[in-house]
Scaffold this motif. Structure first.
Motif, PDB file in Angstrom:
ATOM      1  N   ARG A  59       0.800  -1.228   0.000  1.00 51.28           N
ATOM      2  CA  ARG A  59       0.000   0.000   0.000  1.00 51.28           C
ATOM      3  C   ARG A  59       0.835   1.281   0.000  1.00 51.28           C
ATOM      4  O   ARG A  59       0.286   2.357  -0.193  1.00 51.28           O
ATOM      5  CB  ARG A  59      -0.920   0.023   1.216  1.00 51.28           C
ATOM      6  CG  ARG A  59      -1.995  -1.042   1.215  1.00 51.28           C
ATOM      7  CD  ARG A  59      -2.989  -0.851   2.361  1.00 51.28           C
ATOM      8  NE  ARG A  59      -2.362  -0.581   3.637  1.00 51.28           N
ATOM      9  CZ  ARG A  59      -2.036  -1.509   4.546  1.00 51.28           C
ATOM     10  NH1 ARG A  59      -2.278  -2.776   4.308  1.00 51.28           N
ATOM     11  NH2 ARG A  59      -1.481  -1.169   5.685  1.00 51.28           N
ATOM     12  N   VAL A  61       3.917   1.774  -1.733  1.00 46.19           N
ATOM     13  CA  VAL A  61       4.862   1.907  -2.848  1.00 46.19           C
ATOM     14  C   VAL A  61       4.109   2.080  -4.167  1.00 46.19           C
ATOM     15  O   VAL A  61       2.941   1.702  -4.285  1.00 46.19           O
ATOM     16  CB  VAL A  61       5.818   0.689  -2.940  1.00 46.19           C
ATOM     17  CG1 VAL A  61       6.691   0.593  -1.692  1.00 46.19           C
ATOM     18  CG2 VAL A  61       5.062  -0.598  -3.172  1.00 46.19           C
ATOM     19  N   LEU A  62       4.793   2.615  -5.156  1.00 47.26           N
ATOM     20  CA  LEU A  62       4.199   2.816  -6.478  1.00 47.26           C
ATOM     21  C   LEU A  62       4.207   1.535  -7.312  1.00 47.26           C
ATOM     22  O   LEU A  62       3.363   1.362  -8.189  1.00 47.26           O
ATOM     23  CB  LEU A  62       4.965   3.915  -7.230  1.00 47.26           C
ATOM     24  CG  LEU A  62       4.921   5.300  -6.597  1.00 47.26           C
ATOM     25  CD1 LEU A  62       5.838   6.267  -7.338  1.00 47.26           C
ATOM     26  CD2 LEU A  62       3.491   5.833  -6.565  1.00 47.26           C
ATOM     27  N   HIS A  63       5.162   0.641  -7.048  1.00 45.52           N
ATOM     28  CA  HIS A  63       5.312  -0.588  -7.830  1.00 45.52           C
ATOM     29  C   HIS A  63       5.371  -1.805  -6.905  1.00 45.52           C
ATOM     30  O   HIS A  63       6.451  -2.358  -6.662  1.00 45.52           O
ATOM     31  CB  HIS A  63       6.585  -0.524  -8.687  1.00 45.52           C
ATOM     32  CG  HIS A  63       6.680   0.700  -9.522  1.00 45.52           C
ATOM     33  ND1 HIS A  63       5.912   0.896 -10.655  1.00 45.52           N
ATOM     34  CD2 HIS A  63       7.439   1.815  -9.384  1.00 45.52           C
ATOM     35  CE1 HIS A  63       6.198   2.079 -11.173  1.00 45.52           C
ATOM     36  NE2 HIS A  63       7.117   2.654 -10.430  1.00 45.52           N
ATOM     37  N   CYS A 159       9.787   2.028  -5.149  1.00 39.68           N
ATOM     38  CA  CYS A 159       9.514   3.473  -5.053  1.00 39.68           C
ATOM     39  C   CYS A 159       8.388   3.802  -4.064  1.00 39.68           C
ATOM     40  O   CYS A 159       7.209   3.585  -4.363  1.00 39.68           O
ATOM     41  CB  CYS A 159       9.177   4.068  -6.411  1.00 39.68           C
ATOM     42  SG  CYS A 159      10.437   3.840  -7.661  1.00 39.68           S
ATOM     43  N   GLN A 161       5.562   5.753  -2.184  1.00 40.83           N
ATOM     44  CA  GLN A 161       4.621   6.794  -2.581  1.00 40.83           C
ATOM     45  C   GLN A 161       4.989   8.080  -1.840  1.00 40.83           C
ATOM     46  O   GLN A 161       5.322   8.042  -0.651  1.00 40.83           O
ATOM     47  CB  GLN A 161       3.193   6.389  -2.212  1.00 40.83           C
ATOM     48  CG  GLN A 161       2.668   5.221  -2.999  1.00 40.83           C
ATOM     49  CD  GLN A 161       1.253   4.845  -2.591  1.00 40.83           C
ATOM     50  OE1 GLN A 161       0.613   5.502  -1.781  1.00 40.83           O
ATOM     51  NE2 GLN A 161       0.778   3.749  -3.162  1.00 40.83           N
TER      52      GLN A 161
END
Length: 183
Positions: A59, A61-63, A159, A161
């Motif tokens: 929840r 991270v972007l990836h 990455c 958020q």
């Protein structure tokens, strides 16, 4: 999967009450199921102990598909001693003064001989005389210098958020640097 780290470092050399704050942050991260509550051998540092990745990490991270689930080294290590956090790959040692905007990297990185043992928290720009905590200077790529650091092993490619980094900083009570190291 290549090895990477995402390191969250408060932008203050000497964090007040750093050990208590480290415990508080661990509680917060484990309550959100971002990391497990108890340490295991999922770390990379001395002793190899860390707090393993948990399902809630997806929840923040972007990836999420790039998180190190199933990897032996996938945990959070909390460092509570004075440390320098820089990327190891392609690091140019560039730094700038926020006051005069000149490149001062060579002088700043040479000053770490005094910073590391705690002789000083500050650096003075050799170009204009501006003095501040070393974290107040500009670094490309991001670096961190503190007695508190959070190393997320294997998480760099996922990455964080921006909202999670902001919330992390808010909980710490200080702005943070996000140092990403890919090897």
């Amino acid at each position: 999967m290549s090895y990477s780290q995402a390191i969250v470092v408060p932008r203050i050399s000497t964090f007040p009450g750093h050990e208590a704050k480290a415990r508080m942050m661990l509680r917060w991260l484990s309550e959100r199921r971002i990391v497990e509550a108890l340490p295991t051998t999922c770390g990379r540092g001395v002793g190899g102990m860390g707090y393993a990745i948990a399902e809630g990490a997806r929840r923040v991270v972007l990836h999420p598909d790039r998180l190190p689930f199933g990897e032996a080294i996938n945990g959070l290590e909390v460092v509570t001693k004075r440390c320098i956090y820089t990327p190891t790959r392609d690091f140019a040692e560039e730094a700038g003064c926020p006051e005069c905007r000149r490149e001062i990297g060579e002088a700043l990185f040479e000053s770490l001989d005094e910073w590391m043992p705690g002789q000083t928290d500050n650096f003075t720009c050799p170009e204009c005389g501006f003095e501040d905590d070393i974290n107040g200077f500009l670094f490309i790529p991001a670096c961190g210098f503190s007695n508190l650091g959070f190393i997320f092993n294997g998480w760099g490619d996922a990455c964080f958020q921006p909202a999670f980094v902001d919330e992390f900083a808010e909980r710490l009570g200080f702005a943070v640097s996000l140092v990403v190291d890919r090897a």
